[in-house]
Motif scaffolding. Structure first.
Motif, short mmCIF file in Angstrom:
data_model
loop_
_atom_site.label_atom_id
_atom_site.label_comp_id
_atom_site.label_asym_id
_atom_site.label_seq_id
_atom_site.Cartn_x
_atom_site.Cartn_y
_atom_site.Cartn_z
N PRO A 1 -11.49 2.22 -8.15
CA PRO A 1 -12.19 0.85 -8.74
C PRO A 1 -11.83 0.83 -10.17
O PRO A 1 -11.63 -0.50 -10.55
CB PRO A 1 -13.76 0.88 -8.24
N ARG B 1 0.87 -1.18 0.12
CA ARG B 1 0.04 0.23 0.05
C ARG B 1 0.89 1.18 -0.01
O ARG B 1 0.60 2.15 -0.61
CB ARG B 1 -0.94 0.01 1.15
N ILE C 1 -6.77 0.10 -3.38
CA ILE C 1 -7.93 1.15 -3.77
C ILE C 1 -7.36 2.29 -2.87
O ILE C 1 -7.31 1.97 -1.46
CB ILE C 1 -9.17 0.80 -3.78
N ALA D 1 -5.39 -6.57 -5.15
CA ALA D 1 -5.92 -5.42 -5.99
C ALA D 1 -6.94 -4.61 -5.40
O ALA D 1 -6.93 -3.37 -5.35
CB ALA D 1 -6.45 -5.91 -7.31
N HIS D 2 -7.88 -5.40 -4.54
CA HIS D 2 -8.66 -4.54 -3.84
C HIS D 2 -8.16 -3.60 -2.74
O HIS D 2 -8.67 -2.62 -2.49
CB HIS D 2 -9.99 -5.51 -3.34
N TRP E 1 -6.81 -3.54 -13.73
CA TRP E 1 -5.62 -4.35 -13.41
C TRP E 1 -5.79 -6.04 -13.13
O TRP E 1 -5.17 -6.68 -13.79
CB TRP E 1 -5.08 -3.84 -11.89
N VAL F 1 -5.21 4.74 -7.79
CA VAL F 1 -5.88 3.53 -7.73
C VAL F 1 -7.21 3.58 -7.02
O VAL F 1 -7.54 3.42 -6.22
CB VAL F 1 -5.14 2.55 -7.07
N ARG G 1 -8.61 -0.70 -10.56
CA ARG G 1 -8.34 -1.80 -9.94
C ARG G 1 -9.03 -3.04 -10.89
O ARG G 1 -8.48 -4.00 -11.16
CB ARG G 1 -9.06 -2.18 -8.61
N ASP G 2 -9.94 -2.70 -11.36
CA ASP G 2 -10.72 -3.74 -12.35
C ASP G 2 -10.09 -4.07 -13.57
O ASP G 2 -9.56 -5.09 -14.32
CB ASP G 2 -12.12 -3.16 -12.63
N GLU H 1 -6.64 -10.83 -6.73
CA GLU H 1 -7.90 -10.00 -6.63
C GLU H 1 -7.90 -9.31 -5.31
O GLU H 1 -8.20 -8.19 -5.27
CB GLU H 1 -8.95 -10.86 -6.87
#
Length: 143
Positions: A92, A82, A131, A127-128, A98, A90, A95-96, A124
């Motif tokens: 959503p 982070r 954000i 990645a979440h 990526w 970053v 993220r999507d 996943e």
């Protein structure tokens, strides 16, 4: 027990070894960055002059995380994901995108189904957790 079913990895074998080691992770990461280089939202986060550096860092990180060599930490210290990504926008959508490129790269690696699902589950979730804003991507507000 399914006849002909192979265990996803041998007893005592790391995930890193079971999926094919360095060549597999490098192939996944290179395919991922091929997608990123064409993505109008993600590409600006990865300067062309440092693309090989980004490929190396992500490859080393994933290898270490999955039981391979500790080269990433030896060279860069604790991953601090982070913290290392806070400078990037970053949201959503990023993220999507990526996840989309990573899912494509993992699918192209033709891993055993359990390995592919295990790897994508981690990616996943990671990645979440990256954000850091819900603001639209600069320049993409009206798209």
């Amino acid at each position: 027990m399914n006849v002909g079913a192979e265990p996803p990895q041998e007893h005592g074998q790391s995930f890193f070894e079971a999926v094919g080691g360095h060549p597999t992770f490098e192939r996944i990461v290179r395919r991922f960055y091929d997608g990123v280089a064409q993505d109008p939202v993600l590409q600006p986060m990865y300067p062309a002059h440092d693309m090989e550096g980004a490929i190396e860092r992500l490859t080393l990180f994933l290898e270490q995380y999955w039981g391979g060599p500790t080269t990433y930490s030896d060279q860069r210290g604790h991953p601090r994901l982070r913290m290392r990504h806070v400078a990037f926008h970053v949201n959503p959508d990023a993220r999507d995108r990526w996840i989309h490129h990573m899912r494509d790269a993992v699918a192209a690696a033709d891993l055993a189904p359990l390995h592919a699902v295990t790897l994508m589950d981690y990616l996943e979730r990671a990645a979440h957790s990256m954000i850091n804003t819900f603001e639209p991507t600069p320049g993409q507000e009206n798209d």
